[in-house]
Structures are given as structure tokens and as C-alpha cells.
Motif scaffolding. Structure first.
Motif, PDB file in Angstrom:
ATOM      1  N   LEU A  48      -1.651   5.396   0.542  1.00  0.00           N
ATOM      2  CA  LEU A  48      -0.948   4.352  -0.215  1.00  0.00           C
ATOM      3  C   LEU A  48      -0.014   3.570   0.701  1.00  0.00           C
ATOM      4  O   LEU A  48       0.023   2.326   0.645  1.00  0.00           O
ATOM      5  N   MET A  49       0.728   4.253   1.562  1.00  0.00           N
ATOM      6  CA  MET A  49       1.618   3.544   2.489  1.00  0.00           C
ATOM      7  C   MET A  49       0.822   2.608   3.390  1.00  0.00           C
ATOM      8  O   MET A  49       1.220   1.461   3.605  1.00  0.00           O
ATOM      9  N   TYR A  50      -0.290   3.105   3.919  1.00  0.00           N
ATOM     10  CA  TYR A  50      -1.103   2.261   4.797  1.00  0.00           C
ATOM     11  C   TYR A  50      -1.597   1.033   4.043  1.00  0.00           C
ATOM     12  O   TYR A  50      -1.552  -0.092   4.560  1.00  0.00           O
ATOM     13  N   PHE A  51      -2.070   1.238   2.822  1.00  0.00           N
ATOM     14  CA  PHE A  51      -2.576   0.116   2.023  1.00  0.00           C
ATOM     15  C   PHE A  51      -1.480  -0.903   1.735  1.00  0.00           C
ATOM     16  O   PHE A  51      -1.700  -2.122   1.828  1.00  0.00           O
ATOM     17  N   LEU A  52      -0.279  -0.436   1.399  1.00  0.00           N
ATOM     18  CA  LEU A  52       0.817  -1.351   1.089  1.00  0.00           C
ATOM     19  C   LEU A  52       1.217  -2.186   2.308  1.00  0.00           C
ATOM     20  O   LEU A  52       1.607  -3.347   2.173  1.00  0.00           O
ATOM     21  N   LEU A  53       1.106  -1.578   3.492  1.00  0.00           N
ATOM     22  CA  LEU A  53       1.493  -2.286   4.708  1.00  0.00           C
ATOM     23  C   LEU A  53       0.385  -3.179   5.254  1.00  0.00           C
ATOM     24  O   LEU A  53       0.644  -4.284   5.736  1.00  0.00           O
ATOM     25  N   GLN A  54      -0.848  -2.700   5.193  1.00  0.00           N
ATOM     26  CA  GLN A  54      -1.962  -3.406   5.833  1.00  0.00           C
ATOM     27  C   GLN A  54      -2.883  -4.124   4.848  1.00  0.00           C
ATOM     28  O   GLN A  54      -3.782  -4.859   5.275  1.00  0.00           O
ATOM     29  N   LYS A  55      -2.679  -3.873   3.546  1.00  0.00           N
ATOM     30  CA  LYS A  55      -3.532  -4.481   2.504  1.00  0.00           C
ATOM     31  C   LYS A  55      -4.997  -4.096   2.706  1.00  0.00           C
ATOM     32  O   LYS A  55      -5.906  -4.871   2.437  1.00  0.00           O
ATOM     33  N   GLU A  56      -5.221  -2.885   3.187  1.00  0.00           N
ATOM     34  CA  GLU A  56      -6.571  -2.373   3.403  1.00  0.00           C
ATOM     35  C   GLU A  56      -6.599  -0.908   2.998  1.00  0.00           C
ATOM     36  O   GLU A  56      -5.698  -0.142   3.365  1.00  0.00           O
ATOM     37  N   ILE A  57      -7.615  -0.522   2.251  1.00  0.00           N
ATOM     38  CA  ILE A  57      -7.755   0.867   1.820  1.00  0.00           C
ATOM     39  C   ILE A  57      -8.464   1.656   2.920  1.00  0.00           C
ATOM     40  O   ILE A  57      -9.562   1.272   3.350  1.00  0.00           O
TER      41      ILE A  57
END
Length: 283
Positions: A189-198
Motif C-alpha cells: 500500500l505504501m509503495y502504491f500510494l507513493l508510486q501510483k503502481e501496484i
């Protein structure tokens, strides 16, 4: 010394506002009072052999991936692990007050053995990570501040992202994988919120077993994770503002370092220092 300097030194330091990490989220779910003791009171806890071994191995693996790809052999990994173990038990090292002199050789051997377990799962000479030991700081759409260190992020030549975490403990028994995988959903979730990629894959590498658990997240999973964390943080803030962190007893109480301060066991909690506030993060 000037009076202004004296008054500045005498002034109590304001505690830093809090953000939620995967480990503190697990603490609150286990026992709200344990969360308070660790996150707010910051009561001291004795270091354990398992903790310092884990730190030693994580550092050795970070050093391994800092080497050129072709030099990341199993022999070099063993050397790095043994060297890091020696540093840890040296005077002033992180393990100096935990590892007895007669246990030094076994501690060094255990560190080398855990690093060797990586090669059962993957070959570090065949790829290079995008990053190691990344500190991530972000917030959900609902405003819950999240932070934490991610052991490794891999990006394939074709663009797929893999988030990796090393575990130095036992592989969970069948049916008990939800806790470790919740941590990985937190990182995803943190990665997605920062990079907009799952991330395409979440991977837990159990070094002792030479085994791994994987999970492929999707948008629904991450949305559900964000909702869960928003709800959890709302409870934490409410407890924080009211000072009502209640103990929750379980079989894990037998391993708790704070039973002497726990009302459930006849102890008395320290005076509540007050809620430090919530860390503001621009997601």
C-alpha cells in the motif's frame, strides 16, 4: 551560557507526532496498552538474541547487494555475515550486551547459515535490486500517516515490481500466514500510494527455512488494507486523545516485557504523558 540557551535546554522536548508502521499496527491489534508503552511511553525493552541476529543478517544482506552483481556469491555472503557478526559482538556493538563470549562462535555461524538460506530461494548474482532498506513515508487518502523500512524493491526489465522482506524466524504454520502477509500488504500500500503502481508480487523470504511466501496484490486488496488501517488509526487516535489504551490479554502476555506495568497483572501503568499528535504527511 546565555539565559536563552539555558531556557531552551530546560524546556522539555515535545514528543514527535506519530505515524503508523506495520509493527505498531500489529502491536495495537495484539494489545492497545502494548502499543502505548512502545509508541508513546517508549518504555525500554531488553534486546534479544533473535533481534540482534535479525539486524546483523539484514545488514549483511544489504552489504551483499551493494557489491557488483557477479561478486554476490554464497562464499562472499558467508564472509559478509561472519564479519557483520564479529562487528555486532565487538565492544560497543549491537550484540555486545546480549551475546555471551561463549556464544560468539555460534552467533557467527547462525548469521552465516541464515544468509546461506537466501541462495536456496534465489540467486543474487542473476539480478540487481532497485533499492535496499528504503524508508517510505506517505498517507492514505483518509489521512492515516504510514511509514516503514522496506528490505528490498526489485524492478524487472519488463517493469514489474516486487517488494521483498527477509524473515530470520520460523516459517509460519499453515493457517498462520495472515500476520506476516498483513505486513506485506502494508508495504504494498505504501509503495502504491507513493508510486501510483501496484507491485506485481510481495515476497517474504524465510531464510532459516530456505523458503518463501508470495502474494500478488490487486486494487481491491490495497483498498481494503487502506480502509482497515484508517479504522485502526481512528481507534488509536481516540485512545491517544483520551488516554484509554486498554490491555488485551492473550497467550502472548507470557512473553511481554511490560507485565509489571500492566493492570491486568496487578501492575500500574506510568502516568500517561499525553497524545503526541498525528504526523502530517503529504501523500
Amino acid at each position: 551560557m546565555s539565559s536563552s540557551s539555558e531556557s531552551a535546554e530546560a524546556r522539555p522536548r515535545r514528543p514527535k507526532p506519530l505515524a503508523l508502521s506495520a509493527s505498531r499496527a500489529a502491536d495495537y491489534r495484539q494489545c492497545p496498552l502494548v502499543y502505548r508503552f512502545r509508541a508513546i511511553d517508549k518504555l525500554p525493552e531488553p534486546k534479544t538474541r533473535a533481534q540482534v541476529l535479525g539486524t546483523t543478517v539484514h545488514t549483511a544482506l544489504e552489504n551483499l547487494y551493494a557489491l557488483p552483481q557477479e561478486k554476490r556469491t554464497a562464499a562472499e555472503a558467508k564472509r559478509l555475515a561472519e564479519a557483520e557478526a564479529e562487528t555486532a559482538v565487538a565492544e560497543g556493538g549491537i550484540a555486545a550486551d546480549v551475546i555471551a563470549p561463549e556464544d560468539t562462535a555460534r552467533f557467527r555461524s547462525d548469521a552465516a547459515g541464515l544468509v546461506r538460506g537466501l541462495y536456496v530461494v534465489e540467486d543474487p548474482t542473476r539480478f540487481s535490486p532497485h533499492s535496499c532498506e528504503d524508508y517510505l513515508l506517505t498517507a492514505t487518502a483518509g489521512g492515516t500517516p504510514l511509514h516503514g523500512f522496506v528490505d528490498r524493491i526489485d524492478i524487472a526489465p519488463t517493469g514489474e515490481v516486487r517488494v521483498v522482506d527477509y524473515k530470520t524466524g520460523k516459517l509460519p504454520r499453515p493457517g498462520y500466514e495472515s500476520g506476516p502477509l498483513a505486513q506485506m500488504r502494508f508495504y504494498a500500500l505504501m509503495y502504491f500510494l507513493l508510486q501510483k503502481e501496484i507491485p506485481a508480487q510481495l515476497k517474504l523470504i524465510y531464510l532459516k527455512a530456505g523458503s518463501s511466501l508470495t502474494l500478488s496484490p490487486d486494487e481491491h486488496m490495497l483498498s481494503r488494507t487502506a480502509d482497515e488501517l484508517d479504522s485502526l488509526w481512528e481507534q488509536i487516535e481516540r485512545d491517544g486523545e483520551n488516554g484509554t489504551f486498554e490491555p488485551k490479554t492473550s497467550k502472548l502476555c507470557g512473553w511481554c516485557d511490560h507485565k509489571a506495568h500492566c493492570p491486568a497483572f496487578g501492575g500500574e501503568a506510568p502516568e500517561y504523558p499525553g497524545w503526541p499528535g498525528t504526523r502530517k504527511v503529504n501523500a
